[in-house]
Write an enzyme that holds these catalytic residues in place. Structure first.
Site, short mmCIF file in Angstrom:
data_model
loop_
_atom_site.label_atom_id
_atom_site.label_comp_id
_atom_site.label_asym_id
_atom_site.label_seq_id
_atom_site.Cartn_x
_atom_site.Cartn_y
_atom_site.Cartn_z
N ASN A 108 0.85 -1.19 0.00
CA ASN A 108 0.00 0.00 0.00
C ASN A 108 0.88 1.24 0.00
O ASN A 108 2.05 1.19 0.41
CB ASN A 108 -0.89 -0.01 1.25
CG ASN A 108 -1.85 1.18 1.29
OD1 ASN A 108 -2.51 1.49 0.31
ND2 ASN A 108 -1.92 1.85 2.43
N HIS A 110 0.82 5.22 1.45
CA HIS A 110 0.10 6.05 2.43
C HIS A 110 0.73 7.44 2.48
O HIS A 110 1.96 7.56 2.58
CB HIS A 110 0.17 5.40 3.82
CG HIS A 110 -0.59 6.17 4.86
ND1 HIS A 110 -1.97 6.16 4.94
CD2 HIS A 110 -0.17 6.99 5.86
CE1 HIS A 110 -2.37 6.93 5.93
NE2 HIS A 110 -1.29 7.45 6.51
N SER A 137 4.76 7.05 2.31
CA SER A 137 5.38 5.77 2.65
C SER A 137 4.75 4.65 1.84
O SER A 137 3.53 4.58 1.71
CB SER A 137 5.18 5.45 4.14
OG SER A 137 5.62 6.50 4.98
N ASP A 146 -2.39 0.68 8.33
CA ASP A 146 -1.23 1.51 8.02
C ASP A 146 -0.06 1.19 8.94
O ASP A 146 0.79 2.06 9.21
CB ASP A 146 -1.58 3.02 8.12
CG ASP A 146 -2.66 3.42 7.14
OD1 ASP A 146 -2.72 2.83 6.05
OD2 ASP A 146 -3.46 4.32 7.47
#
Length: 218
Positions: A108, A110, A137, A146
């Site tokens: 992912n 973020h 990030s 996260d």
């Protein structure tokens, strides 16, 4: 052999476009084989179709639970036989079963310098806190929101008078640079996630990365 990449989106798909563009380069070791959105009107679906990539809209509306939606999502994703699953603005909290199923293959991006500002409204939160730097990030996805191990970060300055839109634009520019790079590392089998002393860590070229990921200037 080229790695098979599936990208999950909810909106404009600018990071998707960055990855599609990177895959067009002759030496890139992966290709986007499918795009799935939980929003029927996500512009990223248009980007996928323009690139001759199969695009699927699977709305979360009408499902009785997150678990039932995520199981349907897994079914759609697995039809592409993916090696890597990339979350690119996919605005849903994934269930533990989904995360565990793709553990180590799911990443992912973020918009903050994790572990700072998990969750939403990260740009305004950085401004409100008086931060002098902000950033983005890329991390492995774990069951903690996260909270998976960071792979790579990029920093941007925060200037006096910045609005959240100003800061978002600066961050987006860096997102489009670092996300295709991290995907490339995964395609090349240079990057993996392991559990060490009961904690997940990111490992690049057999080196355990710091809490801030690769090449972070402390």
């Amino acid at each position: 052999m080229s790695s098979r990449i599936v990208v999950l989106i909810s909106g404009r798909g600018t990071n998707l476009q960055a990855i599609i563009d990177a895959c067009k380069l002759g030496d890139y070791p992966g290709s986007v084989v499918g795009v799935v959105s939980n929003k029927l009107d996500a512009y990223g679906l248009v980007r996928a179709k323009d690139a001759d990539i199969e695009a699927i809209a699977l709305s979360h509306k009408g499902f009785e639970s997150r678990e039932s939606y995520d199981q349907a999502l897994i079914t759609k994703i697995d039809k592409f036989s993916p090696d890597i699953i990339v979350l690119a603005g996919f605005m849903r909290i994934l269930t533990p079963a989904f995360v565990q199923y793709y553990q180590g293959r799911l990443i992912n991006i973020h918009p903050s310098l994790l572990p700072k500002y998990q969750g939403l409204n990260t740009h305004q939160r950085a401004i409100d806190a008086g931060d002098k730097e902000h950033g983005v990030s890329v991390h492995f996805v774990t069951e903690k929101l996260d909270g998976g191990p960071v792979i790579l970060q990029a920093k941007v300055p925060v200037f006096d008078g910045d609005t959240s839109d100003d800061l978002a634009a600066r961050v987006h520019e860096q997102e489009h640079r670092i996300y295709p790079l991290v995907v490339k590392w995964l395609c090349e089998n240079r990057l993996r996630m392991e559990t060490k002393d009961k904690n997940e860590v990111a490992i690049l070229d057999n080196n355990i990365l710091s809490i801030s990921g690769y090449a972070n200037d402390e």
